[in-house]
Scaffold this motif. Structure first.
Motif, PDB file in Angstrom:
ATOM      1  N   TYR A  56       7.846 -13.813 -10.159  1.00  0.00           N
ATOM      2  CA  TYR A  56       8.146 -12.392  -9.928  1.00  0.00           C
ATOM      3  C   TYR A  56       6.871 -11.547  -9.981  1.00  0.00           C
ATOM      4  CZ  TYR A  56      10.708  -7.973 -10.192  1.00  0.00           C
ATOM      5  OH  TYR A  56      11.198  -6.705  -9.936  1.00  0.00           O
ATOM      6  N   LYS A  57       6.013 -11.877 -10.949  1.00  0.00           N
ATOM      7  CA  LYS A  57       4.755 -11.137 -11.063  1.00  0.00           C
ATOM      8  C   LYS A  57       3.924 -11.304  -9.790  1.00  0.00           C
ATOM      9  CE  LYS A  57       0.636 -10.842 -13.977  1.00  0.00           C
ATOM     10  NZ  LYS A  57      -0.056 -11.397 -15.182  1.00  0.00           N
ATOM     11  N   LYS A  58       3.879 -12.490  -9.241  1.00  0.00           N
ATOM     12  CA  LYS A  58       3.103 -12.753  -8.028  1.00  0.00           C
ATOM     13  C   LYS A  58       3.690 -12.008  -6.824  1.00  0.00           C
ATOM     14  CE  LYS A  58       1.312 -16.573  -5.274  1.00  0.00           C
ATOM     15  NZ  LYS A  58       1.249 -18.046  -5.105  1.00  0.00           N
ATOM     16  N   MET A  59       5.017 -11.997  -6.714  1.00  0.00           N
ATOM     17  CA  MET A  59       5.666 -11.306  -5.597  1.00  0.00           C
ATOM     18  C   MET A  59       5.434  -9.807  -5.652  1.00  0.00           C
ATOM     19  SD  MET A  59       9.325 -13.267  -5.187  1.00  0.00           S
ATOM     20  CE  MET A  59       9.411 -14.984  -4.705  1.00  0.00           C
ATOM     21  N   ARG A  60       5.585  -9.221  -6.846  1.00  0.00           N
ATOM     22  CA  ARG A  60       5.415  -7.770  -6.956  1.00  0.00           C
ATOM     23  C   ARG A  60       3.958  -7.364  -6.731  1.00  0.00           C
ATOM     24  NH1 ARG A  60       9.581  -5.795  -5.468  1.00  0.00           N
ATOM     25  NH2 ARG A  60       8.784  -3.764  -6.189  1.00  0.00           N
ATOM     26  N   TYR A  61       3.017  -8.256  -7.135  1.00  0.00           N
ATOM     27  CA  TYR A  61       1.604  -7.976  -6.864  1.00  0.00           C
ATOM     28  C   TYR A  61       1.366  -7.943  -5.356  1.00  0.00           C
ATOM     29  CZ  TYR A  61      -3.443  -8.710  -6.526  1.00  0.00           C
ATOM     30  OH  TYR A  61      -4.764  -8.592  -6.211  1.00  0.00           O
ATOM     31  N   THR A  62       1.909  -8.907  -4.644  1.00  0.00           N
ATOM     32  CA  THR A  62       1.745  -8.949  -3.189  1.00  0.00           C
ATOM     33  C   THR A  62       2.399  -7.735  -2.538  1.00  0.00           C
ATOM     34  OG1 THR A  62       1.730 -11.364  -3.240  1.00  0.00           O
ATOM     35  CG2 THR A  62       2.219 -10.323  -1.130  1.00  0.00           C
ATOM     36  N   TYR A  63       3.581  -7.360  -3.045  1.00  0.00           N
ATOM     37  CA  TYR A  63       4.282  -6.214  -2.467  1.00  0.00           C
ATOM     38  C   TYR A  63       3.465  -4.935  -2.624  1.00  0.00           C
ATOM     39  CZ  TYR A  63       7.620  -2.397  -2.053  1.00  0.00           C
ATOM     40  OH  TYR A  63       8.237  -1.216  -1.687  1.00  0.00           O
ATOM     41  N   HIS A  64       2.988  -4.654  -3.833  1.00  0.00           N
ATOM     42  CA  HIS A  64       2.245  -3.415  -4.063  1.00  0.00           C
ATOM     43  C   HIS A  64       0.895  -3.408  -3.327  1.00  0.00           C
ATOM     44  CE1 HIS A  64       5.063  -1.610  -6.837  1.00  0.00           C
ATOM     45  NE2 HIS A  64       5.130  -2.754  -7.540  1.00  0.00           N
ATOM     46  N   LYS A  65       0.293  -4.575  -3.206  1.00  0.00           N
ATOM     47  CA  LYS A  65      -0.963  -4.659  -2.449  1.00  0.00           C
ATOM     48  C   LYS A  65      -0.723  -4.284  -0.984  1.00  0.00           C
ATOM     49  CE  LYS A  65      -4.631  -7.901  -1.201  1.00  0.00           C
ATOM     50  NZ  LYS A  65      -5.138  -9.301  -1.338  1.00  0.00           N
ATOM     51  N   ARG A  66       0.333  -4.824  -0.418  1.00  0.00           N
ATOM     52  CA  ARG A  66       0.661  -4.507   0.972  1.00  0.00           C
ATOM     53  C   ARG A  66       1.066  -3.044   1.124  1.00  0.00           C
ATOM     54  NH1 ARG A  66       4.135 -10.024   2.385  1.00  0.00           N
ATOM     55  NH2 ARG A  66       2.301 -11.393   2.601  1.00  0.00           N
ATOM     56  N   ALA A  67       1.730  -2.525   0.117  1.00  0.00           N
ATOM     57  CA  ALA A  67       2.152  -1.121   0.173  1.00  0.00           C
ATOM     58  C   ALA A  67       0.942  -0.191   0.179  1.00  0.00           C
ATOM     59  CB  ALA A  67       3.055  -0.801  -1.001  1.00  0.00           C
ATOM     60  N   LEU A  68      -0.055  -0.522  -0.643  1.00  0.00           N
ATOM     61  CA  LEU A  68      -1.265   0.310  -0.670  1.00  0.00           C
ATOM     62  C   LEU A  68      -2.028   0.223   0.656  1.00  0.00           C
ATOM     63  CD1 LEU A  68      -2.559  -0.402  -4.311  1.00  0.00           C
ATOM     64  CD2 LEU A  68      -1.538   1.706  -3.447  1.00  0.00           C
ATOM     65  N   ILE A  69      -2.108  -0.992   1.195  1.00  0.00           N
ATOM     66  CA  ILE A  69      -2.793  -1.147   2.488  1.00  0.00           C
ATOM     67  C   ILE A  69      -2.050  -0.385   3.582  1.00  0.00           C
ATOM     68  CG2 ILE A  69      -3.428  -2.824   4.265  1.00  0.00           C
ATOM     69  CD1 ILE A  69      -3.866  -4.869   2.047  1.00  0.00           C
ATOM     70  N   HIS A  70      -0.728  -0.456   3.552  1.00  0.00           N
ATOM     71  CA  HIS A  70       0.089   0.256   4.536  1.00  0.00           C
ATOM     72  C   HIS A  70      -0.112   1.748   4.430  1.00  0.00           C
ATOM     73  CE1 HIS A  70       3.765   2.086   6.204  1.00  0.00           C
ATOM     74  NE2 HIS A  70       3.743   1.046   7.065  1.00  0.00           N
ATOM     75  N   LEU A  71      -0.154   2.254   3.208  1.00  0.00           N
ATOM     76  CA  LEU A  71      -0.334   3.713   3.008  1.00  0.00           C
ATOM     77  C   LEU A  71      -1.708   4.148   3.492  1.00  0.00           C
ATOM     78  CD1 LEU A  71       0.697   6.376   1.861  1.00  0.00           C
ATOM     79  CD2 LEU A  71      -0.244   5.672  -0.374  1.00  0.00           C
ATOM     80  N   ALA A  72      -2.745   3.356   3.158  1.00  0.00           N
ATOM     81  CA  ALA A  72      -4.109   3.705   3.600  1.00  0.00           C
ATOM     82  C   ALA A  72      -4.230   3.656   5.124  1.00  0.00           C
ATOM     83  CB  ALA A  72      -5.117   2.769   2.952  1.00  0.00           C
ATOM     84  N   ALA A  73      -3.658   2.601   5.742  1.00  0.00           N
ATOM     85  CA  ALA A  73      -3.738   2.479   7.198  1.00  0.00           C
ATOM     86  C   ALA A  73      -2.965   3.575   7.898  1.00  0.00           C
ATOM     87  CB  ALA A  73      -3.204   1.096   7.627  1.00  0.00           C
ATOM     88  N   LYS A  74      -1.797   3.901   7.360  1.00  0.00           N
ATOM     89  CA  LYS A  74      -0.991   4.976   7.960  1.00  0.00           C
ATOM     90  C   LYS A  74      -1.696   6.304   7.866  1.00  0.00           C
ATOM     91  CE  LYS A  74       3.714   6.775   7.921  1.00  0.00           C
ATOM     92  NZ  LYS A  74       5.038   6.694   7.257  1.00  0.00           N
ATOM     93  N   THR A  75      -2.353   6.549   6.739  1.00  0.00           N
ATOM     94  CA  THR A  75      -3.086   7.808   6.559  1.00  0.00           C
ATOM     95  C   THR A  75      -4.243   7.878   7.561  1.00  0.00           C
ATOM     96  OG1 THR A  75      -2.513   7.811   4.213  1.00  0.00           O
ATOM     97  CG2 THR A  75      -4.334   9.239   4.922  1.00  0.00           C
ATOM     98  N   THR A  76      -4.938   6.742   7.778  1.00  0.00           N
ATOM     99  CA  THR A  76      -6.077   6.717   8.703  1.00  0.00           C
ATOM    100  C   THR A  76      -5.636   6.942  10.126  1.00  0.00           C
ATOM    101  OG1 THR A  76      -7.247   5.184   7.236  1.00  0.00           O
ATOM    102  CG2 THR A  76      -8.019   5.342   9.517  1.00  0.00           C
ATOM    103  N   VAL A  77      -4.521   6.307  10.511  1.00  0.00           N
ATOM    104  CA  VAL A  77      -4.036   6.430  11.886  1.00  0.00           C
ATOM    105  C   VAL A  77      -3.532   7.836  12.175  1.00  0.00           C
ATOM    106  CG1 VAL A  77      -2.276   5.645  13.516  1.00  0.00           C
ATOM    107  CG2 VAL A  77      -3.495   3.984  12.083  1.00  0.00           C
ATOM    108  N   THR A  78      -2.752   8.378  11.276  1.00  0.00           N
ATOM    109  CA  THR A  78      -2.190   9.720  11.499  1.00  0.00           C
ATOM    110  C   THR A  78      -3.231  10.815  11.300  1.00  0.00           C
ATOM    111  OG1 THR A  78      -1.457   9.776   9.176  1.00  0.00           O
ATOM    112  CG2 THR A  78       0.120   8.981  10.846  1.00  0.00           C
ATOM    113  N   GLY A  79      -4.240  10.538  10.457  1.00  0.00           N
ATOM    114  CA  GLY A  79      -5.278  11.535  10.208  1.00  0.00           C
ATOM    115  C   GLY A  79      -6.251  11.604  11.342  1.00  0.00           C
TER     116      GLY A  79
END
Length: 222
Positions: free
Chosen positions: A199-222
């Protein structure tokens, strides 16, 4: 000499028959040689110079040929077309012009012969081009279109919007897997130490992808 010649003609009242057209013979500007002192007669080169551009050097050459002619020779030039033609062809400018004309004509004929000789080769090349256009070119164009389609698909696959969608799908999948693992723990399907590790490994992967998604979305829309 010229004065005596034309004076004798006028005294006799019967000018020598000329092969020139009547419009030239009877024209006020018709060619009659003059001498210094005969102001009412026009020079033989007056009418010719009005019809063509004769350089001073050429005119001097023609005068040099005519000045030593006798009265009978000059009279013959006016009345005998063959004599006039022979004199004309003997002039150096005329010889040069005829030589250049002959050279151009021979070169033109040579080029024409070479073009005719090349006609079979030209026809063969045309046939080859037609074959290439109908077979090899069609195959090459089809391959080119296929490569262009692959290029478009690749560009679309790696476009920012496509990457964001795939990243969002991966986040959702990881989130669902972690939820499924949590239900297994509640149902007793997995022991606690194994659950914590996975579970710890899955949630780490999820939050890592979430941060990358947020950063990429901000860059594209900005």
């Amino acid at each position: 000499m010229f004065k005596n010649f034309w004076g004798s003609q006028e005294q006799q009242g019967q000018p020598t028959e000329s092969w020139y057209p009547p419009s030239v013979v009877n024209s006020p500007s018709s060619s009659r040689p003059t001498t210094p002192g005969s102001n009412n007669l026009s020079r033989p080169t007056d009418r010719a110079s009005s019809l063509s551009n004769v350089s001073p050097a050429e005119a001097a050459g023609i005068i040099a040929v005519l000045k030593d002619k006798s009265v009978d020779d000059l009279r013959k030039l006016l009345s005998d077309k063959d004599a006039y033609q022979n004199l004309l062809l003997s002039l150096e400018p005329v010889k040069t012009q005829n030589r250049v004309r002959d050279e151009l004509r021979n070169e033109t004929l040579q080029l024409a012969r070479e073009n005719v000789d090349k006609e079979p080769c030209i026809m063969e090349l045309r046939n080859q081009c037609r074959i290439i256009r109908t077979t090899e070119l069609a195959t090459a164009q089809e391959k080119l279109h296929e490569l262009e389609r692959k290029k478009e698909d690749t560009l679309k696959f790696y476009s920012p919007s496509s990457l964001l969608v795939r990243l969002q799908d991966a986040m959702n999948k990881t989130d669902e897997e972690s939820e499924t693992l949590h239900r297994q723990l509640l149902d007793g399907g997995i022991d606690l130490p194994a659950f914590v590790q996975k579970y710890k490994k899955m949630r780490y992967t999820y939050h890592k992808r979430a941060l990358i998604h947020l950063a990429a979305k901000t860059t594209v829309t900005g």
